[in-house]
Design an enzyme around this catalytic site. Structure first.
Site, PDB file in Angstrom:
ATOM      1  N   HIS A  53       5.978  43.378  63.690  1.00  0.00           N
ATOM      2  CA  HIS A  53       6.401  41.998  63.431  1.00  0.00           C
ATOM      3  C   HIS A  53       5.794  41.075  64.469  1.00  0.00           C
ATOM      4  O   HIS A  53       5.147  41.520  65.423  1.00  0.00           O
ATOM      5  CB  HIS A  53       7.924  41.882  63.375  1.00  0.00           C
ATOM      6  CG  HIS A  53       8.639  42.149  64.673  1.00  0.00           C
ATOM      7  ND1 HIS A  53       8.693  43.388  65.242  1.00  0.00           N
ATOM      8  CD2 HIS A  53       9.356  41.326  65.493  1.00  0.00           C
ATOM      9  CE1 HIS A  53       9.405  43.334  66.366  1.00  0.00           C
ATOM     10  NE2 HIS A  53       9.803  42.088  66.548  1.00  0.00           N
ATOM     11  N   HIS A  55       6.879  38.895  66.840  1.00  0.00           N
ATOM     12  CA  HIS A  55       7.397  38.478  68.134  1.00  0.00           C
ATOM     13  C   HIS A  55       6.441  38.844  69.263  1.00  0.00           C
ATOM     14  O   HIS A  55       5.822  39.916  69.253  1.00  0.00           O
ATOM     15  CB  HIS A  55       8.777  39.071  68.380  1.00  0.00           C
ATOM     16  CG  HIS A  55       9.867  38.362  67.635  1.00  0.00           C
ATOM     17  ND1 HIS A  55      11.113  38.904  67.423  1.00  0.00           N
ATOM     18  CD2 HIS A  55       9.891  37.129  67.050  1.00  0.00           C
ATOM     19  CE1 HIS A  55      11.860  38.046  66.742  1.00  0.00           C
ATOM     20  NE2 HIS A  55      11.138  36.970  66.500  1.00  0.00           N
ATOM     21  N   ASP A  57       6.659  39.901  72.242  1.00  0.00           N
ATOM     22  CA  ASP A  57       6.806  41.134  73.004  1.00  0.00           C
ATOM     23  C   ASP A  57       6.399  42.371  72.214  1.00  0.00           C
ATOM     24  O   ASP A  57       6.563  43.502  72.694  1.00  0.00           O
ATOM     25  CB  ASP A  57       8.236  41.273  73.540  1.00  0.00           C
ATOM     26  CG  ASP A  57       9.295  41.356  72.451  1.00  0.00           C
ATOM     27  OD1 ASP A  57       9.083  40.769  71.373  1.00  0.00           O
ATOM     28  OD2 ASP A  57      10.343  41.996  72.677  1.00  0.00           O
ATOM     29  N   ASP A 128      12.435  46.343  65.665  1.00  0.00           N
ATOM     30  CA  ASP A 128      13.657  45.626  66.010  1.00  0.00           C
ATOM     31  C   ASP A 128      14.574  45.448  64.803  1.00  0.00           C
ATOM     32  O   ASP A 128      15.430  44.551  64.789  1.00  0.00           O
ATOM     33  CB  ASP A 128      13.307  44.263  66.618  1.00  0.00           C
ATOM     34  CG  ASP A 128      12.610  44.400  67.963  1.00  0.00           C
ATOM     35  OD1 ASP A 128      12.343  45.539  68.392  1.00  0.00           O
ATOM     36  OD2 ASP A 128      12.329  43.357  68.591  1.00  0.00           O
ATOM     37  N   HIS A 167      13.059  48.934  71.444  1.00  0.00           N
ATOM     38  CA  HIS A 167      13.649  48.615  72.742  1.00  0.00           C
ATOM     39  C   HIS A 167      14.624  49.698  73.188  1.00  0.00           C
ATOM     40  O   HIS A 167      15.201  50.412  72.369  1.00  0.00           O
ATOM     41  CB  HIS A 167      14.417  47.279  72.668  1.00  0.00           C
ATOM     42  CG  HIS A 167      13.554  46.080  72.470  1.00  0.00           C
ATOM     43  ND1 HIS A 167      13.034  45.346  73.511  1.00  0.00           N
ATOM     44  CD2 HIS A 167      13.127  45.483  71.328  1.00  0.00           C
ATOM     45  CE1 HIS A 167      12.324  44.335  73.019  1.00  0.00           C
ATOM     46  NE2 HIS A 167      12.367  44.408  71.704  1.00  0.00           N
TER      47      HIS A 167
END
Length: 251
Positions: A53, A55, A57, A128, A167
């Protein structure tokens, strides 16, 4: 046999390398330094980058690590990801070197992310969307959308699938799960395991679909026992999911 290298990046991100023969796949590119160090240590040459995706990070190190690799990512977020060479839609079924990969659209955290399933290796990358014992924040989606993505993953991935998320949030997720469902014995037991691992600075990723079915409150939003423990007996699973996500947002 594929070799897999989990790479801690930034403060709590993970990138992953999957290697077999001459093919080395990187899933997400959070930080160049640790990825380059892992490649140097293994002697592997990066050939493909799969992006989940948009984002920052997860994408900010694409240019720094790409070299001659092909960068593949979600068509529905392509306008927000610089450096893509190829885009994929939901259900794309393709080969990356020796690896059979299935792309699944799993929106909720963002509007058009992809999760990647390697059925022959029994591994999946959910970034995520699905975390160990948790789910991503609903930045661009709503509870109904994310719950649909959870059901999709639950149906598609066998129990023994090893799931790599984006994460290291498991300890906080486990503590929240225990607070939300204090009488759930499986969650209480997993919290102890997660606490022990993190005390030793060991990763809690990958998880498995079986573990998530048993101890991820979000994955169990349609479990009558979970609804009852929340004082929501008979509630729509979307409402249960929304209640859990609201609680996690403020935890």
């Amino acid at each position: 046999m594929a070799e897999i290298r989990l790479i801690p990046c930034l403060s709590d991100n993970y990138a992953v390398l999957v290697h077999e023969g001459d093919e080395t796949v990187l899933v997400d590119a959070p930080e160049a330094g640790p990825i380059k160090a892992a490649l140097a240590e293994t002697g592997w040459t990066l050939t493909t980058i799969l992006i989940t995706h948009h984002h920052s990070d997860h994408v900010q190190a694409i240019a720094a690590v790409k070299g001659d690799a092909k960068v593949i990512g979600p068509a529905d977020e392509a306008d927000r990801i610089a450096g893509l060479d190829e885009t994929l839609k939901d259900g794309a079924d393709f080969m990356v070197g020796p690896f059979h990969v299935i792309a699944m659209s799993t929106p909720g955290h963002t509007s058009g992310p992809l999760s990647y399933y390697f059925p022959d290796q029994g591994i999946a990358f959910t970034a995520d969307t699905l975390f160990a014992m948790g789910c991503g924040r609903l930045f661009e989606g709503d509870p109904a959308t994310m719950w649909s993505s959870f059901k999709k993953l639950r149906a598609a991935l066998p129990d023994d699938t090893r799931i790599y998320c984006g994460h290291e949030y498991t300890l906080t997720n486990a503590r929240y799960g225990h607070q939300a469902l204090p009488d759930d014995a499986a969650i209480s037991e997993r919290l102890k395991v997660v606490e022990a691992a993190r005390e030793k600075l060991e990763p809690t990723v990958p998880t498995t679909m079986a573990a998530e079915k048993a101890t991820n409150p979000f994955m169990r939003a349609d479990d009558p026992a979970v609804a009852a423990m929340l004082g929501m007996a008979g509630a729509d699973p979307v409402d249960v999911f929304a209640h859990l996500r609201k609680g996690r947002d403020s935890f």
